[in-house]
Design a protein around this motif. Structure first.
Motif, PDB file in Angstrom:
ATOM      1  N   GLN A 241     107.012  49.148  27.631  1.00  0.00           N
ATOM      2  CA  GLN A 241     106.828  47.919  27.316  1.00  0.00           C
ATOM      3  C   GLN A 241     105.978  47.105  28.113  1.00  0.00           C
ATOM      4  O   GLN A 241     105.163  46.333  28.025  1.00  0.00           O
ATOM      5  CB  GLN A 241     108.399  47.179  26.984  1.00  0.00           C
ATOM      6  N   LYS A 242     106.509  47.479  29.595  1.00  0.00           N
ATOM      7  CA  LYS A 242     105.921  46.432  30.318  1.00  0.00           C
ATOM      8  C   LYS A 242     104.388  47.088  30.807  1.00  0.00           C
ATOM      9  O   LYS A 242     103.495  45.957  30.908  1.00  0.00           O
ATOM     10  CB  LYS A 242     106.357  46.695  31.897  1.00  0.00           C
ATOM     11  N   ARG A 243     104.183  48.259  30.565  1.00  0.00           N
ATOM     12  CA  ARG A 243     102.836  48.659  30.700  1.00  0.00           C
ATOM     13  C   ARG A 243     101.738  48.069  29.511  1.00  0.00           C
ATOM     14  O   ARG A 243     100.716  47.431  29.710  1.00  0.00           O
ATOM     15  CB  ARG A 243     102.703  50.139  30.648  1.00  0.00           C
ATOM     16  N   GLU A 244     102.382  48.211  28.359  1.00  0.00           N
ATOM     17  CA  GLU A 244     101.699  47.517  27.232  1.00  0.00           C
ATOM     18  C   GLU A 244     101.705  46.150  27.224  1.00  0.00           C
ATOM     19  O   GLU A 244     100.602  45.354  26.926  1.00  0.00           O
ATOM     20  CB  GLU A 244     102.708  47.676  25.824  1.00  0.00           C
ATOM     21  N   PHE A 245     102.451  45.385  27.840  1.00  0.00           N
ATOM     22  CA  PHE A 245     102.382  43.815  28.052  1.00  0.00           C
ATOM     23  C   PHE A 245     101.282  43.475  29.051  1.00  0.00           C
ATOM     24  O   PHE A 245     100.354  42.821  28.830  1.00  0.00           O
ATOM     25  CB  PHE A 245     103.752  43.180  28.776  1.00  0.00           C
ATOM     26  N   LYS A 246     101.121  44.315  30.004  1.00  0.00           N
ATOM     27  CA  LYS A 246     100.015  43.995  30.942  1.00  0.00           C
ATOM     28  C   LYS A 246      98.735  44.315  30.439  1.00  0.00           C
ATOM     29  O   LYS A 246      97.902  43.744  30.653  1.00  0.00           O
ATOM     30  CB  LYS A 246     100.336  44.987  32.241  1.00  0.00           C
ATOM     31  N   THR A 247      98.779  45.541  29.476  1.00  0.00           N
ATOM     32  CA  THR A 247      97.340  45.907  29.223  1.00  0.00           C
ATOM     33  C   THR A 247      96.824  44.938  28.230  1.00  0.00           C
ATOM     34  O   THR A 247      95.700  44.710  28.046  1.00  0.00           O
ATOM     35  CB  THR A 247      97.444  47.376  28.277  1.00  0.00           C
ATOM     36  N   VAL A 248      97.666  44.781  27.378  1.00  0.00           N
ATOM     37  CA  VAL A 248      97.504  43.718  26.152  1.00  0.00           C
ATOM     38  C   VAL A 248      97.018  42.377  26.636  1.00  0.00           C
ATOM     39  O   VAL A 248      96.078  41.819  26.337  1.00  0.00           O
ATOM     40  CB  VAL A 248      98.551  43.525  25.065  1.00  0.00           C
ATOM     41  N   THR A 249      97.813  41.902  27.699  1.00  0.00           N
ATOM     42  CA  THR A 249      97.649  40.522  28.221  1.00  0.00           C
ATOM     43  C   THR A 249      96.110  40.296  28.876  1.00  0.00           C
ATOM     44  O   THR A 249      95.562  39.449  28.755  1.00  0.00           O
ATOM     45  CB  THR A 249      98.487  40.157  29.536  1.00  0.00           C
ATOM     46  N   LEU A 250      95.945  41.355  29.644  1.00  0.00           N
ATOM     47  CA  LEU A 250      94.361  41.336  30.036  1.00  0.00           C
ATOM     48  C   LEU A 250      93.231  41.362  29.224  1.00  0.00           C
ATOM     49  O   LEU A 250      92.348  40.559  29.517  1.00  0.00           O
ATOM     50  CB  LEU A 250      94.125  42.690  31.202  1.00  0.00           C
ATOM     51  N   GLY A 251      93.394  42.101  28.239  1.00  0.00           N
ATOM     52  CA  GLY A 251      92.404  41.648  26.938  1.00  0.00           C
ATOM     53  C   GLY A 251      92.401  40.445  26.259  1.00  0.00           C
ATOM     54  O   GLY A 251      91.485  40.021  26.036  1.00  0.00           O
ATOM     55  N   LEU A 252      93.721  40.128  26.091  1.00  0.00           N
ATOM     56  CA  LEU A 252      93.909  38.600  25.352  1.00  0.00           C
ATOM     57  C   LEU A 252      93.254  37.547  26.452  1.00  0.00           C
ATOM     58  O   LEU A 252      92.671  36.540  25.780  1.00  0.00           O
ATOM     59  CB  LEU A 252      95.407  38.507  24.982  1.00  0.00           C
ATOM     60  N   TRP A 253      93.726  37.686  27.523  1.00  0.00           N
ATOM     61  CA  TRP A 253      93.014  36.811  28.480  1.00  0.00           C
ATOM     62  C   TRP A 253      91.515  36.380  28.281  1.00  0.00           C
ATOM     63  O   TRP A 253      91.043  35.632  28.308  1.00  0.00           O
ATOM     64  CB  TRP A 253      93.506  37.020  29.886  1.00  0.00           C
ATOM     65  N   GLY A 254      91.086  37.803  28.284  1.00  0.00           N
ATOM     66  CA  GLY A 254      89.446  37.806  28.270  1.00  0.00           C
ATOM     67  C   GLY A 254      89.189  37.044  26.803  1.00  0.00           C
ATOM     68  O   GLY A 254      88.125  36.300  26.737  1.00  0.00           O
ATOM     69  N   VAL A 255      89.443  37.526  25.903  1.00  0.00           N
ATOM     70  CA  VAL A 255      89.101  37.013  24.438  1.00  0.00           C
ATOM     71  C   VAL A 255      89.609  35.432  24.003  1.00  0.00           C
ATOM     72  O   VAL A 255      88.847  35.141  23.235  1.00  0.00           O
ATOM     73  CB  VAL A 255      89.575  38.029  23.226  1.00  0.00           C
ATOM     74  N   THR A 256      90.773  35.137  24.920  1.00  0.00           N
ATOM     75  CA  THR A 256      91.033  33.870  24.531  1.00  0.00           C
ATOM     76  C   THR A 256      90.104  32.782  25.502  1.00  0.00           C
ATOM     77  O   THR A 256      90.031  31.552  25.092  1.00  0.00           O
ATOM     78  CB  THR A 256      92.513  33.491  24.802  1.00  0.00           C
ATOM     79  N   ALA A 257      89.894  33.290  26.608  1.00  0.00           N
ATOM     80  CA  ALA A 257      89.270  32.315  27.662  1.00  0.00           C
ATOM     81  C   ALA A 257      87.658  32.447  27.363  1.00  0.00           C
ATOM     82  O   ALA A 257      87.087  31.422  27.697  1.00  0.00           O
ATOM     83  CB  ALA A 257      89.288  32.789  28.945  1.00  0.00           C
ATOM     84  N   LEU A 258      87.094  33.594  26.950  1.00  0.00           N
ATOM     85  CA  LEU A 258      85.528  33.616  26.898  1.00  0.00           C
ATOM     86  C   LEU A 258      84.867  32.739  25.862  1.00  0.00           C
ATOM     87  O   LEU A 258      83.775  32.044  26.381  1.00  0.00           O
ATOM     88  CB  LEU A 258      85.164  35.029  26.438  1.00  0.00           C
ATOM     89  N   PRO A 259      85.242  32.798  24.671  1.00  0.00           N
ATOM     90  CA  PRO A 259      84.512  31.730  23.587  1.00  0.00           C
ATOM     91  C   PRO A 259      84.426  30.308  24.147  1.00  0.00           C
ATOM     92  O   PRO A 259      83.180  29.550  23.936  1.00  0.00           O
ATOM     93  CB  PRO A 259      85.496  31.867  22.449  1.00  0.00           C
ATOM     94  N   PRO A 260      85.622  29.674  24.627  1.00  0.00           N
ATOM     95  CA  PRO A 260      85.241  28.222  25.021  1.00  0.00           C
ATOM     96  C   PRO A 260      84.708  28.181  26.346  1.00  0.00           C
ATOM     97  O   PRO A 260      83.728  27.252  26.522  1.00  0.00           O
ATOM     98  CB  PRO A 260      86.816  27.768  25.325  1.00  0.00           C
ATOM     99  N   ALA A 261      84.607  29.137  26.956  1.00  0.00           N
ATOM    100  CA  ALA A 261      83.555  29.067  28.201  1.00  0.00           C
ATOM    101  C   ALA A 261      82.274  29.208  27.836  1.00  0.00           C
ATOM    102  O   ALA A 261      81.263  28.579  28.356  1.00  0.00           O
ATOM    103  CB  ALA A 261      84.111  30.217  29.217  1.00  0.00           C
ATOM    104  N   LEU A 262      81.886  30.191  26.929  1.00  0.00           N
ATOM    105  CA  LEU A 262      80.417  30.348  26.266  1.00  0.00           C
ATOM    106  C   LEU A 262      80.061  28.993  25.657  1.00  0.00           C
ATOM    107  O   LEU A 262      78.808  28.862  25.519  1.00  0.00           O
ATOM    108  CB  LEU A 262      80.579  31.770  25.695  1.00  0.00           C
TER     109      LEU A 262
END
Length: 470
Positions: A241-262
């Motif tokens: 569960q901790k591994r899944e949280f870390k992996t998913v968080t890294l991906g979600l961080w990118g897809v939630t931050a990238l659109p407003p930045a672009l």
């Protein structure tokens, strides 16, 4: 008891519910989506009025500084919560829907800590920028405005996280009202009062007031979230569960931050090529275009936890059904708004500035509207991919399409002016949305677009997915 958990205005969802009680019926989901759409519509109107009232209480220079501070704080807030606004929407329904409240509560506590750590770090970074000597050479208020921006960035980021955490528990109205409606409804009369009292605010004072009122309005949400999380029974998370949280968080961080930045990058690029006056008109057209997607955005507020809960409990046909229905409903409304742009676009633009009511800018607005309408027809592809394990594929898609889109924007803006900018920006939206639909259909057997609604793919796509796995 199960009805209380599934109600869209439930404040606390700590009662252990059976998986099927977390799932809302189509009728209940439609009502929740309609309520959320009305709230988002009110939010858009109040947001416009709030900026107007701030402009009334500041001079031109101070409002410019305030606008820059607000834009910077908004952009920072998307990065600073480290994707946790989507992580809670992914993990809480996933575990709670499978009757694992211990893991759901553990994930919620972990998300809160990660969000607070990110908010603290990024907010501190803005304050540090304030001490850079070269950056503030032309702006005496540089340090003060940076510190005020720090507070506003924290307030915006935390309010977004708290709202998503409560949405994950199906507390939809309690999640949306404080930030989207109450905050702005409180701020507007205060700024109007300052105007009539002939109080000329500085950008620093206006920024602090904006942030302080937001923190005050979301204080009840914060108390409820902390109370429920502290009182909840939490079990230790497994290594997986901790591994899944870390992996998913890294991906979600990118897809939630990238659109407003672009999005900010596109605005700055157009401003650099066409100059500030033309960029202002483009900015107005771009923000007006967002009325097209307002209905789908409202529906998404209710849809997100349903997608996560149903998908991770194995009910893909339900996910197919609600996403394609959302696409159809959003498209009908988007098409209606686009028609308003076609017939009344110049009048709408003239509300902001009579100089914007030109044939060129009306065509620009219509092109923006077409891009948004096609994107709406593709359905809730972004949240579907975020919440079903496709966040890394979404991130790669956004990077590739938007980098190419920025290049196209530079070329077409230089050659065709505002119309070229609209063509490239709208084209970028269409390409990534259509491509995302194909990825979702191929990877998880779900077609979230209106084609999924008309083709009845709620059953066909699920069978295709199961055959591919067998």
């Amino acid at each position: 008891m199960g009805d209380k958990v599934s109600s869209h205005n439930t404040i606390s969802a700590e009662i252990s519910p059976p998986a099927n009680n977390l799932r809302q019926s189509i009728g209940a989901l439609a009502r929740s989506g309609a309520v959320a759409s009305v709230i988002k519509l009110a939010s858009a109107g109040l947001s416009f009025l709030m900026f107007v009232t701030v402009a009334m209480t500041t001079d031109e220079r101070q409002f410019g500084l305030y606008s820059a501070a607000y834009a910077g704080a908004s952009l920072t807030s998307f990065f600073s919560i480290v994707g946790q606004q989507s992580a809670v929407l992914r993990f809480w329904p996933q575990y709670a829907g499978n009757n694992d409240l211990n893991s759901a509560n553990g994930m919620m506590a972990r998300s809160i800590l990660v969000a607070l750590a990110g908010l603290g770090s990024f907010s501190l970074l803005i304050a540090v920028i304030g001490f850079l000597p070269l950056a503030g050479a032309q702006t005496p208020e540089w340090l003060s405005i940076c510190i005020a921006t720090t507070v506003l960035a924290f307030a915006l980021g935390w309010s977004e996280f708290v709202a998503c955490a409560l949405r994950a528990k199906n507390a939809l109205i309690f999640a949306l009202l404080p930030r989207d409606v109450i905050w702005r409804a409180v701020a507007i009369p205060i700024f109007i009062l300052a105007h009539f009292m002939q109080i000329k605010m500085s950008a620093v004072m206006a920024t602090y007031l904006t942030a302080g009122l937001l923190l005050l309005c979301i204080a009840p949400q914060t108390l409820v979230l902390f109370r429920d999380t502290i009182r909840a029974k939490r079990g230790p998370l497994t290594r997986e569960q901790k591994r899944e949280f870390k992996t998913v968080t890294l991906g979600l961080w990118g897809v939630t931050a990238l659109p407003p930045a672009l999005s900010q990058a596109s605005t700055l690029l157009v401003a650099a090529i066409l100059g500030p006056e033309a960029a202002g008109a483009i900015f107005v057209a771009d923000r007006t275009m967002r009325l097209v997607v307002l209905a789908l955005n409202g529906i998404n507020q209710a849809l997100a936890p349903q997608i996560s809960g149903a998908f991770h409990s194995g009910d893909r046909p339900h996910v197919q059904r609600i996403t394609s229905l959302a696409a159809f409903a959003g498209f009908v409304i988007a098409l209606s708004v686009l028609m308003v742009f076609v017939f009344f676009g110049d009048q709408i633009l003239s509300v902001f500035n009579p100089a914007y009511a030109t044939p060129t800018m009306q065509i620009t607005l219509i092109i923006f509207g077409i891009g948004a309408t096609v994107g709406t027809a593709c359905g809730p592809t972004e949240i579907l991919m975020q919440l079903t394990g496709l966040q890394h594929a979404l991130f790669k898609l956004l990077v590739i399409v938007n980098v190419l889109g920025l290049c196209a924007t530079a070329v077409l803006t230089y050659l065709l002016g505002p119309i070229g900018a609209a063509l490239s920006i709208s084209g970028t939206i269409i390409v990534w949305c259509v491509t995302a639909v194909f990825i979702a259909r191929r990877s998880i057997g779900i077609n979230p677009s209106i084609l999924g609604f008309f083709a009845g793919e709620d059953a066909l796509a699920a069978r295709s997915f199961l055959k591919g796995r067998s």
